[in-house]
Design a protein around this motif. Sequence first.
Motif, PDB file in Angstrom:
ATOM      1  N   LEU A   1       0.365  13.938  16.118  1.00 40.04           N
ATOM      2  CA  LEU A   1      -0.049  14.276  14.761  1.00 40.04           C
ATOM      3  C   LEU A   1      -1.564  14.231  14.602  1.00 40.04           C
ATOM      4  CD1 LEU A   1       2.672  12.262  12.783  1.00 40.04           C
ATOM      5  CD2 LEU A   1       2.678  14.695  13.379  1.00 40.04           C
ATOM      6  N   ILE A   2      -2.225  13.439  15.448  1.00 43.21           N
ATOM      7  CA  ILE A   2      -3.688  13.348  15.472  1.00 43.21           C
ATOM      8  C   ILE A   2      -4.143  13.539  16.907  1.00 43.21           C
ATOM      9  CG2 ILE A   2      -5.691  11.847  15.154  1.00 43.21           C
ATOM     10  CD1 ILE A   2      -4.232  10.451  12.906  1.00 43.21           C
ATOM     11  N   LYS A   3      -5.115  14.408  17.117  1.00 44.69           N
ATOM     12  CA  LYS A   3      -5.613  14.659  18.474  1.00 44.69           C
ATOM     13  C   LYS A   3      -6.704  13.642  18.810  1.00 44.69           C
ATOM     14  CE  LYS A   3      -6.621  18.577  21.498  1.00 44.69           C
ATOM     15  NZ  LYS A   3      -5.326  18.509  22.169  1.00 44.69           N
ATOM     16  N   PRO A   4      -6.612  12.984  19.955  1.00 39.68           N
ATOM     17  CA  PRO A   4      -7.642  12.017  20.331  1.00 39.68           C
ATOM     18  C   PRO A   4      -8.989  12.693  20.595  1.00 39.68           C
ATOM     19  CG  PRO A   4      -5.788  11.984  21.886  1.00 39.68           C
ATOM     20  CD  PRO A   4      -5.554  13.094  20.947  1.00 39.68           C
ATOM     21  N   THR A   5     -10.056  11.920  20.442  1.00 41.20           N
ATOM     22  CA  THR A   5     -11.393  12.419  20.776  1.00 41.20           C
ATOM     23  C   THR A   5     -11.543  12.517  22.288  1.00 41.20           C
ATOM     24  OG1 THR A   5     -12.285  11.394  18.774  1.00 41.20           O
ATOM     25  CG2 THR A   5     -13.869  11.991  20.494  1.00 41.20           C
ATOM     26  N   SER A   6     -10.994  11.531  22.989  1.00 41.44           N
ATOM     27  CA  SER A   6     -11.017  11.563  24.461  1.00 41.44           C
ATOM     28  C   SER A   6      -9.887  10.678  24.983  1.00 41.44           C
ATOM     29  CB  SER A   6     -12.363  11.076  25.003  1.00 41.44           C
ATOM     30  OG  SER A   6     -12.595   9.722  24.642  1.00 41.44           O
ATOM     31  N   GLY A   7      -9.586  10.857  26.261  1.00 43.84           N
ATOM     32  CA  GLY A   7      -8.507  10.095  26.873  1.00 43.84           C
ATOM     33  C   GLY A   7      -7.250  10.936  27.028  1.00 43.84           C
ATOM     34  N   LYS A   8      -6.222  10.345  27.615  1.00 41.33           N
ATOM     35  CA  LYS A   8      -4.974  11.050  27.878  1.00 41.33           C
ATOM     36  C   LYS A   8      -3.787  10.246  27.365  1.00 41.33           C
ATOM     37  CE  LYS A   8      -6.599  13.327  32.127  1.00 41.33           C
ATOM     38  NZ  LYS A   8      -6.346  13.505  33.582  1.00 41.33           N
ATOM     39  N   ILE A   9      -2.746  10.974  26.967  1.00 40.08           N
ATOM     40  CA  ILE A   9      -1.460  10.369  26.621  1.00 40.08           C
ATOM     41  C   ILE A   9      -0.414  11.052  27.496  1.00 40.08           C
ATOM     42  CG2 ILE A   9       0.247   9.954  24.825  1.00 40.08           C
ATOM     43  CD1 ILE A   9      -2.044  10.271  22.782  1.00 40.08           C
ATOM     44  N   ILE A  10       0.198  10.298  28.381  1.00 36.94           N
ATOM     45  CA  ILE A  10       1.144  10.854  29.344  1.00 36.94           C
ATOM     46  C   ILE A  10       2.568  10.550  28.909  1.00 36.94           C
ATOM     47  CG2 ILE A  10       1.807  10.993  31.770  1.00 36.94           C
ATOM     48  CD1 ILE A  10      -1.096  11.818  31.245  1.00 36.94           C
ATOM     49  N   LEU A  11       3.336  11.594  28.614  1.00 35.69           N
ATOM     50  CA  LEU A  11       4.759  11.465  28.317  1.00 35.69           C
ATOM     51  C   LEU A  11       5.532  12.235  29.370  1.00 35.69           C
ATOM     52  CD1 LEU A  11       4.958  12.072  24.438  1.00 35.69           C
ATOM     53  CD2 LEU A  11       4.786   9.910  25.643  1.00 35.69           C
TER      54      LEU A  11
ATOM     55  N   ILE B   1       2.962  22.413  21.675  1.00 34.75           N
ATOM     56  CA  ILE B   1       2.950  21.105  21.033  1.00 34.75           C
ATOM     57  C   ILE B   1       4.354  20.725  20.562  1.00 34.75           C
ATOM     58  CG2 ILE B   1       2.065  19.830  19.015  1.00 34.75           C
ATOM     59  CD1 ILE B   1      -0.547  21.356  19.317  1.00 34.75           C
ATOM     60  N   GLN B   2       5.212  21.718  20.371  1.00 29.70           N
ATOM     61  CA  GLN B   2       6.583  21.450  19.948  1.00 29.70           C
ATOM     62  C   GLN B   2       7.283  20.492  20.914  1.00 29.70           C
ATOM     63  OE1 GLN B   2       8.125  22.413  17.069  1.00 29.70           O
ATOM     64  NE2 GLN B   2       9.829  21.122  17.723  1.00 29.70           N
ATOM     65  N   TYR B   3       6.862  20.491  22.178  1.00 30.48           N
ATOM     66  CA  TYR B   3       7.448  19.593  23.168  1.00 30.48           C
ATOM     67  C   TYR B   3       7.365  18.138  22.703  1.00 30.48           C
ATOM     68  CZ  TYR B   3       8.001  16.748  27.358  1.00 30.48           C
ATOM     69  OH  TYR B   3       8.417  15.778  28.248  1.00 30.48           O
TER      70      TYR B   3
ATOM     71  N   ASP C   1       0.510  15.362  30.330  1.00 28.09           N
ATOM     72  CA  ASP C   1      -0.580  14.977  29.428  1.00 28.09           C
ATOM     73  C   ASP C   1      -0.449  15.784  28.141  1.00 28.09           C
ATOM     74  OD1 ASP C   1      -2.874  14.263  28.112  1.00 28.09           O
ATOM     75  OD2 ASP C   1      -4.258  15.230  29.526  1.00 28.09           O
ATOM     76  N   ILE C   2       0.058  15.158  27.091  1.00 30.86           N
ATOM     77  CA  ILE C   2       0.325  15.894  25.859  1.00 30.86           C
ATOM     78  C   ILE C   2      -0.955  16.209  25.081  1.00 30.86           C
ATOM     79  CG2 ILE C   2       2.657  14.971  25.645  1.00 30.86           C
ATOM     80  CD1 ILE C   2       1.543  13.116  23.414  1.00 30.86           C
ATOM     81  N   THR C   3      -2.058  15.543  25.412  1.00 33.39           N
ATOM     82  CA  THR C   3      -3.318  15.847  24.711  1.00 33.39           C
ATOM     83  C   THR C   3      -3.844  17.223  25.097  1.00 33.39           C
ATOM     84  OG1 THR C   3      -4.701  14.811  26.419  1.00 33.39           O
ATOM     85  CG2 THR C   3      -3.932  13.401  24.633  1.00 33.39           C
ATOM     86  N   ALA C   4      -3.332  17.782  26.195  1.00 30.40           N
ATOM     87  CA  ALA C   4      -3.789  19.105  26.643  1.00 30.40           C
ATOM     88  C   ALA C   4      -2.937  20.241  26.082  1.00 30.40           C
ATOM     89  CB  ALA C   4      -3.769  19.159  28.178  1.00 30.40           C
ATOM     90  N   LEU C   5      -1.861  19.893  25.374  1.00 26.28           N
ATOM     91  CA  LEU C   5      -0.979  20.934  24.842  1.00 26.28           C
ATOM     92  C   LEU C   5      -1.613  21.641  23.649  1.00 26.28           C
ATOM     93  CD1 LEU C   5       2.479  19.081  24.951  1.00 26.28           C
ATOM     94  CD2 LEU C   5       1.515  20.661  26.635  1.00 26.28           C
TER      95      LEU C   5
END
Length: 242
Positions: A46-56, A69-71, A60-64
């Motif tokens: 719901l909020i895009k990070p300024t930097s870093g990664k979130i791995i699900l 993004i529906q994933y 890496d969902i921050t790159a979607l």
Amino acid sequence: LKKQFPHSTNFITDGVNLDIPTGMSLCIIGLSGEGKSVLLKQIAGLIKPTSGKIILNNLDITALEGDDIQYIYDVCGYVFQFAALIDSLNIFDNIALPLIEKKVLSEKEIEETVYDLLEKVNLDKSILLKFPGSISGGMKKRVGLARTLTLNPSIILYDEPTSGLDPINTRIIHELMKKMQIERKITSIVVSHDLDIFNYVDLVAFLYKGKIHYCGPAHTIKEIEDPFIKQFIAGLSQGPIT
């Protein structure tokens, strides 16, 4: 993970590193205003990070971007602090809404799914034609959880799921969360100020000044010698710390 909002010099999350094992439950605690809900919303996409990664699931969902993004929304369910029910829809339609939007089930299948979910969150069918304004806060929370479960998420994010509830309803919600985690092998991430939550989660992470100050087993959190954590836990026993 870092998050800085436009026109601000402060980072809300400022180097968060956190590993949440699949199928486990984690409670994020910390002082009010430390960014717990902001962290949750970054995980939920719901909020895009300024930097870093979130791995699900190794992604890496921050790159979607765009439709991809529906994933995140398919994998992650989100239970909002005040349930976020739609006041103009009755309880049946509130729960069924994600299924109606997906357009993959027949009306009969949707009806059966709603009945099944209602039973899972210990609510009676008699409330289905009622509107959110006519049911209690505890019921609203359970309806919100039922709606989140409609799409079978493998991860559920809970933002203050028992805020404003009495101790009895708080325990009911916590027991439901634990039940869903075990039965469906759901990875659960909870932001909470309720001391009772430590009896229902596997891990506790303490967010302080934008970083994870501590992360460890929930059953030992009250034995931690860190003076700041001890003070915080003692404060929880007397109500939320602000």
